[in-house]
Scaffold this motif. Sequence first.
Motif, PDB file in Angstrom:
ATOM      1  N   ASN A  22       0.464  -1.552  -0.208  1.00  0.00           N
ATOM      2  CA  ASN A  22      -0.177   0.186   0.166  1.00  0.00           C
ATOM      3  C   ASN A  22       1.130   1.136  -0.209  1.00  0.00           C
ATOM      4  N   GLU A 102       7.168  -6.203   5.967  1.00  0.00           N
ATOM      5  CA  GLU A 102       5.754  -5.363   6.070  1.00  0.00           C
ATOM      6  C   GLU A 102       5.364  -4.959   7.720  1.00  0.00           C
ATOM      7  N   THR A 129       4.769   0.000   5.946  1.00  0.00           N
ATOM      8  CA  THR A 129       3.704  -0.026   5.478  1.00  0.00           C
ATOM      9  C   THR A 129       3.734  -1.644   5.284  1.00  0.00           C
ATOM     10  N   SER A 130       2.740  -2.254   4.525  1.00  0.00           N
ATOM     11  CA  SER A 130       2.000  -3.648   4.610  1.00  0.00           C
ATOM     12  C   SER A 130       1.222  -3.657   3.163  1.00  0.00           C
ATOM     13  N   ARG A 131       0.834  -4.701   2.717  1.00  0.00           N
ATOM     14  CA  ARG A 131      -0.303  -4.968   1.670  1.00  0.00           C
ATOM     15  C   ARG A 131      -1.348  -3.995   1.758  1.00  0.00           C
ATOM     16  N   THR A 132      -1.726  -3.899   3.290  1.00  0.00           N
ATOM     17  CA  THR A 132      -3.170  -3.138   3.338  1.00  0.00           C
ATOM     18  C   THR A 132      -3.148  -1.910   4.466  1.00  0.00           C
ATOM     19  N   VAL A 133      -3.843  -1.154   4.651  1.00  0.00           N
ATOM     20  CA  VAL A 133      -2.889  -0.425   5.725  1.00  0.00           C
ATOM     21  C   VAL A 133      -3.884  -0.758   6.894  1.00  0.00           C
ATOM     22  N   GLU A 134      -4.907  -2.019   7.232  1.00  0.00           N
ATOM     23  CA  GLU A 134      -5.449  -2.530   7.892  1.00  0.00           C
ATOM     24  C   GLU A 134      -4.263  -2.921   8.924  1.00  0.00           C
ATOM     25  N   ASN A 135      -3.518  -3.669   8.179  1.00  0.00           N
ATOM     26  CA  ASN A 135      -2.342  -4.246   8.652  1.00  0.00           C
ATOM     27  C   ASN A 135      -1.418  -3.810   9.262  1.00  0.00           C
ATOM     28  N   LYS A 136      -0.960  -2.291   7.953  1.00  0.00           N
ATOM     29  CA  LYS A 136      -0.138  -0.780   8.816  1.00  0.00           C
ATOM     30  C   LYS A 136      -0.331  -0.737   9.990  1.00  0.00           C
TER      31      LYS A 136
END
Length: 177
Positions: A22, A102, A129-136
């Motif tokens: 993301n 991540e 960051t991560s693949r999704t905002v929620e995971n970040k």
Amino acid sequence: MSTDNTVCIVVDIQERLTPVLNGHQLFIEKSCQMLQGLQALEIPVLAAEQYPKGLGHTVAAIKEQLGDVPLFEKTKFSAWQPEAEAFVRQHGAQNIILIGVEAHVCMLQTAADLRAQGFGVYVPVECTTSRTVENKENGLAQMQNLGAVVSNIESLLFMLLKDAKHPAFKTISKLIQ
């Protein structure tokens, strides 16, 4: 935290992983900005790559910014490996700035291991960051719950500067504008 007791570990900013993250372009830009500031302050930097045979090597923009800093390969998710421990001990570091990916996996596990060893851990929010905002967000929250300081580039660089009379003040000021 001071320039005498702080190092930076760059975690897994790699060719095949980065494009699926993301906001990856802004993340790379901000990570380069942070690395420029740390170089101006002469903060030692170490880089890790997660299974480069599968994920590729460090992305070109980061690799260019890193220059000839030491780099090691890993398969464990945490970057707290013997190479990192030797680097941290060699520099007498008490505080580690973590940048990379991540947030909810390798960064989180690295932060957990560093906190378990008693180190101060600082994570500039723009530099993970991560693949999704929620995971970040989840990864950052978990790191904070472990005692890591979730901050930002400007705050951390000025925390290291401490004084406008510092020789790197003008360089850092121009960098964050």
